[in-house]
Design a protein around this motif. Structure first.
Motif, PDB file in Angstrom:
ATOM      1  N   GLN A   5       0.848  -1.185   0.000  1.00 38.05           N
ATOM      2  CA  GLN A   5       0.000   0.000   0.000  1.00 38.05           C
ATOM      3  C   GLN A   5       0.886   1.239   0.000  1.00 38.05           C
ATOM      4  O   GLN A   5       1.920   1.260   0.671  1.00 38.05           O
ATOM      5  N   PRO A   6       0.507   2.282  -0.748  1.00 40.00           N
ATOM      6  CA  PRO A   6       1.365   3.467  -0.830  1.00 40.00           C
ATOM      7  C   PRO A   6       1.457   4.209   0.505  1.00 40.00           C
ATOM      8  O   PRO A   6       0.445   4.387   1.182  1.00 40.00           O
ATOM      9  N   LEU A   7       2.672   4.609   0.886  1.00 42.93           N
ATOM     10  CA  LEU A   7       2.930   5.424   2.083  1.00 42.93           C
ATOM     11  C   LEU A   7       2.371   4.793   3.360  1.00 42.93           C
ATOM     12  O   LEU A   7       1.957   5.479   4.278  1.00 42.93           O
ATOM     13  N   SER A  41       0.460   4.619   9.448  1.00 41.38           N
ATOM     14  CA  SER A  41       0.104   3.450  10.275  1.00 41.38           C
ATOM     15  C   SER A  41      -1.349   3.459  10.755  1.00 41.38           C
ATOM     16  O   SER A  41      -2.223   2.961  10.057  1.00 41.38           O
ATOM     17  N   ALA A  42      -1.635   4.037  11.917  1.00 41.46           N
ATOM     18  CA  ALA A  42      -2.974   3.920  12.496  1.00 41.46           C
ATOM     19  C   ALA A  42      -4.039   4.650  11.672  1.00 41.46           C
ATOM     20  O   ALA A  42      -5.161   4.189  11.541  1.00 41.46           O
ATOM     21  N   ASN A  43      -3.656   5.793  11.105  1.00 43.25           N
ATOM     22  CA  ASN A  43      -4.630   6.575  10.345  1.00 43.25           C
ATOM     23  C   ASN A  43      -4.684   6.189   8.875  1.00 43.25           C
ATOM     24  O   ASN A  43      -5.238   6.913   8.064  1.00 43.25           O
ATOM     25  N   ALA A  49      -7.044  -2.881  -5.593  1.00 39.54           N
ATOM     26  CA  ALA A  49      -6.004  -3.854  -5.249  1.00 39.54           C
ATOM     27  C   ALA A  49      -5.184  -3.360  -4.064  1.00 39.54           C
ATOM     28  O   ALA A  49      -4.895  -4.108  -3.133  1.00 39.54           O
ATOM     29  N   ALA A  50      -4.814  -2.073  -4.090  1.00 41.79           N
ATOM     30  CA  ALA A  50      -3.993  -1.524  -3.008  1.00 41.79           C
ATOM     31  C   ALA A  50      -4.786  -1.458  -1.710  1.00 41.79           C
ATOM     32  O   ALA A  50      -4.244  -1.650  -0.622  1.00 41.79           O
ATOM     33  N   TYR A  51      -6.086  -1.223  -1.825  1.00 42.70           N
ATOM     34  CA  TYR A  51      -6.914  -1.097  -0.622  1.00 42.70           C
ATOM     35  C   TYR A  51      -7.092  -2.448   0.069  1.00 42.70           C
ATOM     36  O   TYR A  51      -6.913  -2.569   1.280  1.00 42.70           O
TER      37      TYR A  51
END
Lengths: 290, 414
Positions: free
Chosen positions: A120-122, A127-129, A201-203
């Motif tokens: 996943q990007p960045l 992290s938590a958010n 896909a990234a989600y």
């Protein structure tokens, strides 16, 4: 609850982008496409494979967009004379073809096992958010695609596409190449589905062929059908409506005091089906009667 | 025309703004109530995500009943940490996309500490990253070996024998019958890939030959060409790695074409419905079923909760899943996913005093003793990945429309 809403906003934005692509093809140019899921899948697989190979997210999205656009152009090129129902049948079949290729050609995306651990990007930065960040990213993509579509609708090209929708031969008679515009529209609409696929896909970080069945095409079709033909804001609201329908019905069981889990699950699917049918029925009459 | 266009656009815009806001309002109202439900009392929310509809429907319904009945029993015994378990039920529709959305609802709205009962491998794989990101335990009844790669990140446990073990069990059945030639038909899903490669390795090591291997797709309506091709190689038996609808189709197509082949299939592809639908075509069918601890008190409770005479292997697993989760909460002294994840292996055994339920195990845990849960589906000792390290299978045959046990395969190891 807020986290859940964030998830729903992300899903809705992704499906709205796919729907906007279909709105360009069908709402504007009158090209019935029941295979939008094929381009969605193409974008998802391309971006997933590249992301796993270390490609940065923006490039992976771009690649997913290009591959989907090329597939869209291909479909338009092999169907120059097909309209309405016949085009619908071919695109439906094409989507099934793409799914079966992904299922059987294990070299592409591990066949039925699918692709997991999609980066996943960045991700490290938030992290938590992260879900909130990704929701913003997806909504931003939706806004860009929406503004692009609005610009296009008002441009001479948009007018020309609507003319093709109303009467192809008139457009041809004033010296325009109908085929060239059809190819362009189809690949643009497919490219939008490709962008959405890359985000999907990234989600989820996991994709498999069984996620890309005709039901996805049907949901986006309903979203477009809800809108007046060609209206972009209507399409986005249509996607919101479909999302609320899919998710909202899930909460019904918290209020039904009777029935077993199975009965309620079945009732939910019946309610979804009936509402979809009513919406299609009501809107279709509207569209046909003009 | 341009005029007409803009007019119809405006009408619909107004109408749909109204429609959409009504829809959003309904969703908001719907969303508010569960919060008050989960926040008002000190219950421990646990999620059950099972296939009530779709391909897994015939199993999911019993799985859900078993969990409900186990929750009632656990709560009657005082519940973990003296709190009651509140079960939130969701239908995954045997569809990964719907399952992810339902899992998000369970985790983010109902704040569950564990999600039990994901059945299809595709569903388990899709839900795993969602659970892991929120530090929620996922208990699965899927067999696909690919899940092991996902388990490296923790939180994912399986009570179903891995496909590797299924493949070996098939080879063992072939060995005891002296079969040397196998034809394979496989549904194109994750579990087929590993089952077949492990069967092939074990079967060839014992001197067998795989004469043909063909895959087919879900929702296929006819299996004539696949079945005829499999029979052509004159195999001693045909192994089908698939689900109920396609196994039914293949059996019927063999019957219609007058073939007298012996079929070997996984137990999870055969319910009473198959026997009814396939009729005489199902006679002589051999099943390799994931084992249960027959005769154990826990399994007897599952049978009496479901009140039937079937072989409840998945329901037994979900019964064990909720017992294990309740024990892990007690051991962790915290009803969180991270706490369950830290203690699940320890309460599953193999070391410690044997217990068969939460009611038996909880008092021991409170005294600081170690326990070893042995449940309705088997001994269940989780290995480093979160898989059961050893599994039992039962071989059964369809005779006169009934599933008759033939023998047990005990202790099939990785």
């Amino acid at each position: 609850m807020l986290d859940f809403l964030i998830a729903i906003v992300t899903f809705t934005a992704i499906y709205a982008v796919v729907s906007l692509g279909l709105n360009l093809q069908w709402g504007q140019a009158g090209l019935v496409n029941l295979g939008q899921v094929a381009f969605f899948a193409a974008g998802a697989y391309t971006a997933a494979i590249l992301a796993r190979a270390g490609t940065p997210f923006p490039l992976a999205v771009l690649a997913g967009m290009v591959v989907a656009a090329l597939l869209g152009a291909l479909v338009a090129l092999i169907t120059p004379r097909l309209r309405e129902d016949y085009l619908a049948i071919v695109t439906l079949g094409f989507a099934e073809l793409v799914r079966l290729i992904l299922l059987n050609e294990k070299e592409i995306g591990n066949g039925p096992s699918g692709i997991n651990a999609i980066p996943q990007p960045l991700h490290e930065l938030f992290s938590a958010n992260y879900p909130l960040f990704f929701a913003f990213l997806t909504v931003a993509a939706l806004i860009v695609v929406y503004l692009f579509n609005e610009r296009l609708r008002r441009a001479p090209l948009g007018r020309l596409l609507r003319a093709i929708r109303e009467d192809e031969s008139v457009v041809a008679s004033i010296g325009k190449s109908v085929l060239a515009f059809k190819v362009e529209t189809f690949s643009l609409g497919a490219a939008m589905a490709g962008i959405a696929g890359a985000f999907y896909a990234a989600y989820l970080t996991f994709i498999a062929p069984e996620m890309f069945t005709a039901s996805v095409s049907i949901y986006v079709l309903v979203a477009v059908l809800i809108a007046a033909r060609g209206s972009n804001i209507g399409t986005v609201l249509g996607a919101v409506f479909v999302s609320v329908l899919l998710e909202g019905t899930d909460f019904i069981k918290d209020y039904i005091p009777f029935g077993t889990g199975v009965q309620i699950a079945a009732v939910r699917i019946i309610i979804m089906g009936v509402i979809l049918m009513l919406v299609v029925l009501a809107r279709y009459r509207k569209v046909v009667e003009g | 025309m341009a005029d007409h266009e803009s007019r119809s656009g405006m009408i619909s815009r107004r109408r749909f703004t109204a429609l959409a806001s009504a829809g959003l309002g309904a969703a908001a109202v719907a969303g508010l109530a569960p919060i008050s439900v989960s926040a008002a009392n000190g219950d421990i929310p646990i999620g059950a995500l099972m296939p009530l509809t779709g391909a897994g429907g015939p199993f999911g319904q019993n799985m859900m009943k078993a969990v409900r009945s186990a929750v009632a029993q656990i709560n009657a015994a005082g519940g973990p940490l003296g709190r009651k378990i509140h079960l939130y039920e969701e239908d995954d529709q045997t569809d990964p996309d719907a399952a992810v959305r339902a899992a998000k609802k369970l985790i983010e709205v109902n704040k569950v500490a564990a999600v039990l009962g994901t059945w299809a491998s595709g569903v388990t794989l899709a839900v795993a990253p969602v659970c892991q990101a929120s530090k929620v335990v996922e208990m699965s009844t899927s067999g696909a070996s690919k899940i092991t790669t996902v388990q490296e990140h923790g939180f994912v446990y399986r009570t179903e024998p891995d496909d590797t073990l299924f493949g070996r069990a098939y080879a063992e059945v072939a060995a005891t019958r002296g079969w040397k030639r196998a034809a394979i038909l496989g549904l194109n899903v994750p579990f087929t890939v590993t089952t077949v490669s492990n069967f092939r390795a074990a079967f060839e090591a014992q001197g067998g030959t795989v004469v043909s291997y063909d895959t087919y797709n879900q929702n296929q309506t006819t299996f004539r060409s696949e079945t005829l091709k499999a029979a052509q190689g004159k195999p001693d038996f045909i192994l089908i790695s698939g689900y109920e609808p396609d196994v039914t189709g293949i059996l019927r197509s063999a019957y219609e074409n007058g073939l007298h082949e012996t079929f070997l299939v996984p137990g999870f592809s055969v319910s009473d419905t198959l026997i009814k639908n396939a009729g005489p075509a199902a006679e002589g069918l051999l099943l390799v079923q994931e084992g249960v601890a027959e005769g154990s008190p826990a399994y007897r409770q599952v049978v009496s909760a479901l009140g039937g005479s079937e072989y409840y292997s998945f329901a037994a697993q979900t019964w064990d899943q909720i017992q294990l989760v309740a024990l892990a909460i007690e051991a962790a002294k915290a009803a969180t996913g991270a706490g369950i994840d830290r203690h699940l292996r320890a309460v599953s055994g193999p070391s410690g005093t044997k217990v068969a339920s939460f009611a038996e195990g909880a008092p021991l845990l409170r005294k600081g003793r170690k326990i070893n849960y042995e449940g309705a589906s088997g001994a269940i000792d989780f290995d480093a990945h979160g898989n059961i390290s050893m599994a039992n299978f039962r071989v059964a045959e369809v005779r006169n429309g009934k599933i008759v046990p033939v023998r047990l395969l005990k202790g099939v190891h990785f």
